[in-house]
Design an enzyme around this catalytic site. Structure first.
Site, PDB file in Angstrom:
ATOM      1  NE  ARG A  24       4.949 -63.177  18.929  1.00 16.16           N
ATOM      2  CZ  ARG A  24       4.342 -62.185  20.020  1.00 16.16           C
ATOM      3  NH1 ARG A  24       2.972 -61.199  19.756  1.00 16.16           N
ATOM      4  NH2 ARG A  24       5.076 -61.817  20.801  1.00 16.16           N
ATOM      5  NE  ARG A  63       2.839 -64.406  28.462  1.00 19.65           N
ATOM      6  CZ  ARG A  63       2.853 -63.944  26.929  1.00 19.65           C
ATOM      7  NH1 ARG A  63       2.392 -63.308  26.497  1.00 19.65           N
ATOM      8  NH2 ARG A  63       4.536 -64.027  27.061  1.00 19.65           N
ATOM      9  CB  ALA A  72       6.139 -55.917  23.377  1.00 19.82           C
ATOM     10  CG  HIS A 132      -2.862 -57.762  25.451  1.00 22.66           C
ATOM     11  ND1 HIS A 132      -1.750 -57.692  25.038  1.00 22.66           N
ATOM     12  CD2 HIS A 132      -4.545 -56.834  26.785  1.00 22.66           C
ATOM     13  CE1 HIS A 132      -2.087 -55.974  25.416  1.00 22.66           C
ATOM     14  NE2 HIS A 132      -2.971 -56.161  26.301  1.00 22.66           N
ATOM     15  CB  ILE A 133      -3.523 -63.141  21.658  1.00 22.32           C
ATOM     16  CG1 ILE A 133      -4.037 -62.423  20.494  1.00 22.32           C
ATOM     17  CG2 ILE A 133      -3.546 -64.912  21.370  1.00 22.32           C
ATOM     18  CD1 ILE A 133      -3.073 -62.467  19.440  1.00 22.32           C
ATOM     19  CD  GLU A 145      -4.785 -53.499  26.761  1.00 14.32           C
ATOM     20  OE1 GLU A 145      -5.820 -52.596  28.222  1.00 14.32           O
ATOM     21  OE2 GLU A 145      -4.204 -53.813  27.264  1.00 14.32           O
ATOM     22  CE1 TYR A 187       1.128 -63.495  22.652  1.00 14.08           C
ATOM     23  CE2 TYR A 187       3.671 -64.543  21.973  1.00 14.08           C
ATOM     24  CZ  TYR A 187       2.510 -64.196  22.449  1.00 14.08           C
ATOM     25  OH  TYR A 187       3.029 -62.646  23.740  1.00 14.08           O
ATOM     26  CG  HIS A 195       3.225 -54.377  28.170  1.00 13.40           C
ATOM     27  ND1 HIS A 195       2.506 -54.780  29.045  1.00 13.40           N
ATOM     28  CD2 HIS A 195       3.846 -55.566  27.640  1.00 13.40           C
ATOM     29  CE1 HIS A 195       1.538 -56.147  28.927  1.00 13.40           C
ATOM     30  NE2 HIS A 195       2.734 -56.502  27.763  1.00 13.40           N
ATOM     31  N   PRO A 207       3.715 -54.604  17.092  1.00 14.18           N
ATOM     32  CG  PRO A 207       5.523 -54.282  19.419  1.00 14.18           C
ATOM     33  CD  PRO A 207       4.335 -53.637  18.434  1.00 14.18           C
ATOM     34  CG  ASN A 208       7.389 -58.990  17.783  1.00 14.22           C
ATOM     35  OD1 ASN A 208       8.232 -59.380  16.930  1.00 14.22           O
ATOM     36  ND2 ASN A 208       8.674 -58.752  19.108  1.00 14.22           N
ATOM     37  CG  ASN A 261      -2.309 -57.327  20.643  1.00 16.84           C
ATOM     38  OD1 ASN A 261      -1.848 -56.772  20.746  1.00 16.84           O
ATOM     39  ND2 ASN A 261      -2.381 -59.361  20.228  1.00 16.84           N
TER      40      ASN A 261
HETATM   41  C1  DQA Z   1       0.032 -59.682  23.158  1.00 17.73           C
HETATM   42  C2  DQA Z   1       0.793 -59.903  25.329  1.00 17.73           C
HETATM   43  C3  DQA Z   1       2.493 -58.826  25.028  1.00 17.73           C
HETATM   44  O1  DQA Z   1       3.165 -59.041  25.928  1.00 17.73           O
HETATM   45  C4  DQA Z   1       2.810 -59.213  24.013  1.00 17.73           C
HETATM   46  O2  DQA Z   1       4.141 -58.074  24.086  1.00 17.73           O
HETATM   47  C5  DQA Z   1       2.617 -59.579  22.766  1.00 17.73           C
HETATM   48  C6  DQA Z   1       1.224 -59.941  22.750  1.00 17.73           C
HETATM   49  C7  DQA Z   1      -0.736 -60.335  23.531  1.00 17.73           C
HETATM   50  O3  DQA Z   1      -1.661 -60.486  22.798  1.00 17.73           O
HETATM   51  O4  DQA Z   1      -0.876 -61.393  24.089  1.00 17.73           O
HETATM   52  O5  DQA Z   1       3.411 -59.357  21.566  1.00 17.73           O
HETATM   53  O6  DQA Z   1       0.022 -58.359  23.502  1.00 17.73           O
END
Ligand code: DQA
Length: 142
Positions: A17, A107, A77, A100-101, A98, A22, A80, A9-10, A74
């Site tokens: 965003r 954080r 959210a 994460h950007i 896995e 990011y 988590h 998502p997102n 990736n």
């Molecule tokens: C993310 C980190 C996550 O905590 C967040 O919810 C994202 C992006 C990252 O790529 O850093 O949507 O996965």
């Protein structure tokens, strides 16, 4: 070697965003960057992004029947929160990295939990979108 580049998502909102976290690179340009990398490194890739947990589960299951050799994931959210994504990765037993950007370890506390991590061969965090290429390198070495 056929890889699945999976985003949760997102991540379709990259570039829009929270650019301070990011970056300004869009999802479309991330995919182009990986396509260029695929040409230079000689692997095939499929791409899928969804804002829906069940759609991501479906795509992981489909990867099993499509003969996917590795997954770069990736989960946004859902990292988590999602036991369903962990179970899907355990079910298909496809090597997964896995990504994460951002550096989730520095954080909010809740971003330090990853349910999927125990089903992954490695985790790459805080390397920006280059983290996807580093994950691909790890899978190509498998
Ligand atoms: C993310 C980190 C996550 O905590 C967040 O919810 C994202 C992006 C990252 O790529 O850093 O949507 O996965």
């Amino acid at each position: 070697m056929k890889l699945l580049i999976l985003n949760g998502p997102n991540l379709n909102m990259l570039g829009i965003r929270e650019p301070d976290i990011y970056g300004r690179e869009t999802y479309a340009s991330l995919i182009l960057k990986i396509k260029d990398y695929a040409l230079s490194r000689g692997f095939e890739a499929e791409y899928f992004q969804s804002n829906h947990e069940g759609a991501l589960v479906d795509r992981i299951q489909q990867a099993f029947f499509d003969g996917i050799d590795g997954i770069v994931f990736n989960p946004g959210a859902y990292t988590h929160t999602s036991i369903a994504l962990l179970d899907a990765l355990k079910a298909v037993r496809i090597p997964c990295v896995e990504v994460h950007i951002s550096d989730v370890s520095t954080r909010e506390e809740f971003r330090s939990t990853s349910y999927i991590r125990q089903a992954c061969i490695a985790t790459i965090i805080g390397r920006g979108t280059n983290g996807y290429l580093e994950a691909i390198d790890l899978l190509l070495k498998q």
